[in-house]
Design an enzyme around this catalytic site. Structure first.
Site, PDB file in Angstrom:
ATOM      1  N   SER A  41       0.800  -1.216   0.000  1.00  0.00           N
ATOM      2  CA  SER A  41       0.000   0.000   0.000  1.00  0.00           C
ATOM      3  C   SER A  41       0.839   1.274   0.000  1.00  0.00           C
ATOM      4  O   SER A  41       0.333   2.329  -0.339  1.00  0.00           O
ATOM      5  CB  SER A  41      -0.949   0.000   1.192  1.00  0.00           C
ATOM      6  N   HIS A  51      -6.110  -4.226   0.362  1.00  0.00           N
ATOM      7  CA  HIS A  51      -6.171  -3.191  -0.682  1.00  0.00           C
ATOM      8  C   HIS A  51      -6.556  -3.773  -2.036  1.00  0.00           C
ATOM      9  O   HIS A  51      -6.126  -3.265  -3.081  1.00  0.00           O
ATOM     10  CB  HIS A  51      -4.840  -2.448  -0.786  1.00  0.00           C
ATOM     11  N   LYS A 102     -12.330  -1.101   4.167  1.00  0.00           N
ATOM     12  CA  LYS A 102     -11.829  -0.350   3.015  1.00  0.00           C
ATOM     13  C   LYS A 102     -12.889  -0.377   1.904  1.00  0.00           C
ATOM     14  O   LYS A 102     -13.948   0.208   2.066  1.00  0.00           O
ATOM     15  CB  LYS A 102     -10.461  -0.889   2.601  1.00  0.00           C
TER      16      LYS A 102
HETATM   17  C1  LIG Z   1      -5.678  -1.714   6.369  1.00  0.00           C
HETATM   18  C2  LIG Z   1      -4.868  -2.943   6.436  1.00  0.00           C
HETATM   19  C3  LIG Z   1      -4.966  -3.832   7.509  1.00  0.00           C
HETATM   20  C4  LIG Z   1      -5.803  -3.530   8.713  1.00  0.00           C
HETATM   21  O1  LIG Z   1      -7.162  -3.580   8.411  1.00  0.00           O
HETATM   22  P1  LIG Z   1      -8.218  -3.091   9.528  1.00  0.00           P
HETATM   23  O2  LIG Z   1      -9.437  -3.843   9.216  1.00  0.00           O
HETATM   24  O3  LIG Z   1      -8.338  -1.621   9.364  1.00  0.00           O
HETATM   25  O4  LIG Z   1      -7.616  -3.461  10.846  1.00  0.00           O
HETATM   26  C5  LIG Z   1      -4.265  -5.009   7.441  1.00  0.00           C
HETATM   27  N1  LIG Z   1      -3.457  -5.302   6.388  1.00  0.00           N
HETATM   28  C6  LIG Z   1      -3.317  -4.447   5.351  1.00  0.00           C
HETATM   29  C7  LIG Z   1      -2.436  -4.820   4.207  1.00  0.00           C
HETATM   30  C8  LIG Z   1      -4.007  -3.247   5.348  1.00  0.00           C
HETATM   31  O5  LIG Z   1      -3.840  -2.396   4.345  1.00  0.00           O
END
Ligand SMILES: *Cc1c(COP(=O)(O)O)cnc(C)c1O
Length: 399
Positions: free
Chosen positions: A186, A214, A245
């Site tokens: 990311s 992502h 997300k």
């Molecule tokens: C955003 C993200 C997380 C965490 O996700 P949440 O549900 O917000 O705890 C874990 N791994 C990756 C690669 C992320 O981008």
């Protein structure tokens, strides 16, 4: 040392963070999360730093899904799942996630951070090995630490180093080997080469896990993520991802995998056994989000068009961009102070962005990470490019 000395030490650390220019201010938004938001009192600021890829964070159908679930099931669960916190709709959501990702089953957590914290320790023991990409998300690093398995790290996206590390794990006598990677990195906007990873995994009879936070909902056929994009859905053993997300941006995480993996996690995963069940509103909202994905072709097309439009115009304007084929489009600036200043100026011009610098990214690779989403119009994208060009010229990033 005295108790007062402890608080002095905290003050010193906080002062140091500020001196180093690494302080992360939090901007206050007073509208729904969307393509345009109200920030620090300024209305109508273009938001190009949310994980709101499909623009569903304020979608009426998701809000209605959450409201409906709350009117039937109330506000909170006040229990972990195995005591009295399992709703029929928790299981429905888990089965719907599994059906979407074409796995046997899934298990939900309060966040993907918890899913990654949960997944390694019950599945792998002392005799086993985890081989992890060096740029994997913090929650994977923490989850790996919680397991007793031996740890190996490979240079990010470097398949020949992966081969070397997996071979080392085999040579050291590892019983089971799990290769783990982010589906999308990311900070850089690059997609992992899962086909290459699975080929190496096959050679060593290793398991494969992908964190697709992502990607779920918008990358690959029907948005089923990076395993589907690379045609290795059957080969990938474990997918972790988030409801926070593209799927609406609420809260919650999950592990999707074959039945015995999910069954064992339900019995043994500590963030599942010792933490509250997802609130009904989150379950209802996420289910509505999943339903939209099956008809989400238009949203995904819009997202791709926006990403292509921004990348191509920014390249023409002379900016150095990172990443490929993903709505994460980092604008590389190098210097941390410059990146901070650039982001501040953009906000004054009506564009909300986030600057990233060390230790989140390597020294001297500071950047503004932009993220396109389906709530943006062509005019929004053009406005973002114009403001980047204006500020970039002013700060002599482009000429
Ligand atoms: C955003 C993200 C997380 C965490 O996700 P949440 O549900 O917000 O705890 C874990 N791994 C990756 C690669 C992320 O981008």
């Amino acid at each position: 040392m005295s108790r007062a000395a402890f608080y002095e030490q905290l003050d010193d650390t906080l002062a140091q963070i500020r001196t180093d220019g690494l302080w992360k201010p939090e901007r206050s938004i007073s509208s729904a999360q969307s393509g345009r938001v109200r920030v620090d009192g300024a209305a109508d600021v273009l938001n190009v730093c949310a994980n709101n890829y499909l623009g569903l964070a304020d979608a009426p159908k998701l809000v209605a899904g959450a409201q409906e679930a709350m009117s039937t099931y109330g506000y909170g669960m006040a229990s972990v799942r195995f005591i009295c916190g399992t709703l029929d709709v928790h299981r429905t959501l888990e089965q719907e996630i599994a059906a979407y990702l074409r796995t046997d089953d899934s298990i939900t957590f309060a966040a993907c951070f918890d899913a990654n914290g949960a997944v390694f320790e019950p599945l792998l023991g002392r005799q086993d090995a985890i081989v992890s990409d060096s740029l994997n998300h913090a929650s994977i690093i923490d989850g790996v630490r919680l397991s007793k398995a031996r740890r190996y790290r490979f240079a990010t996206r470097d398949l020949s180093d992966l081969d070397v590390q997996v071979e080392a794990a085999r040579r050291d006598g590892a019983n089971h080997i799990l290769i783990v990677t982010d589906g999308v990195f990311s900070m850089d906007g690059f997609i992992a080469d899962l086909a290459g990873i699975c080929e190496i995994a096959d050679r060593y009879e290793a398991l494969v896990m992908v964190d697709d936070c992502h990607a779920t909902g918008f990358i690959g056929p029907d948005g089923r993520g990076t395993p589907a994009l690379h045609g290795v859905e059957d080969r990938v053993d474990i997918v972790t991802s988030t409801l926070g997300k593209a799927l609406g941006g609420g809260m919650g995480g999950f592990v999707a995998a074959r039945q015995p993996i999910i069954d064992l996690l339900r019995q043994r995963a500590r963030p599942y056994l010792f933490s509250n069940a997802l609130a009904p509103g989150l379950v209802g909202g996420a289910r509505a989000g999943l339903r939209l994905l099956s008809e989400g072709g238009q949203l995904r097309d819009r997202l791709t068009a926006n990403s292509d439009r921004f990348r191509s115009a920014m390249t023409s304007a002379g900016f150095t961009l990172s990443g490929q084929d993903h709505p994460i489009i980092p604008v590389m600036l190098g210097d941390a102070q410059l990146a901070g200043r650039f982001s501040e100026r953009l906000l004054e011009e009506g564009v909300l962005t986030a600057a990233f610098s060390h230790p989140v990214v390597p020294v001297n690779t500071a950047r503004i990470r932009t993220q396109m989403n389906a709530a943006h119009s062509d005019a929004d994208i053009d406005f973002a490019v114009d403001m980047f060009t204006k500020v970039g010229t002013e700060l002599e990033v482009i000429s």
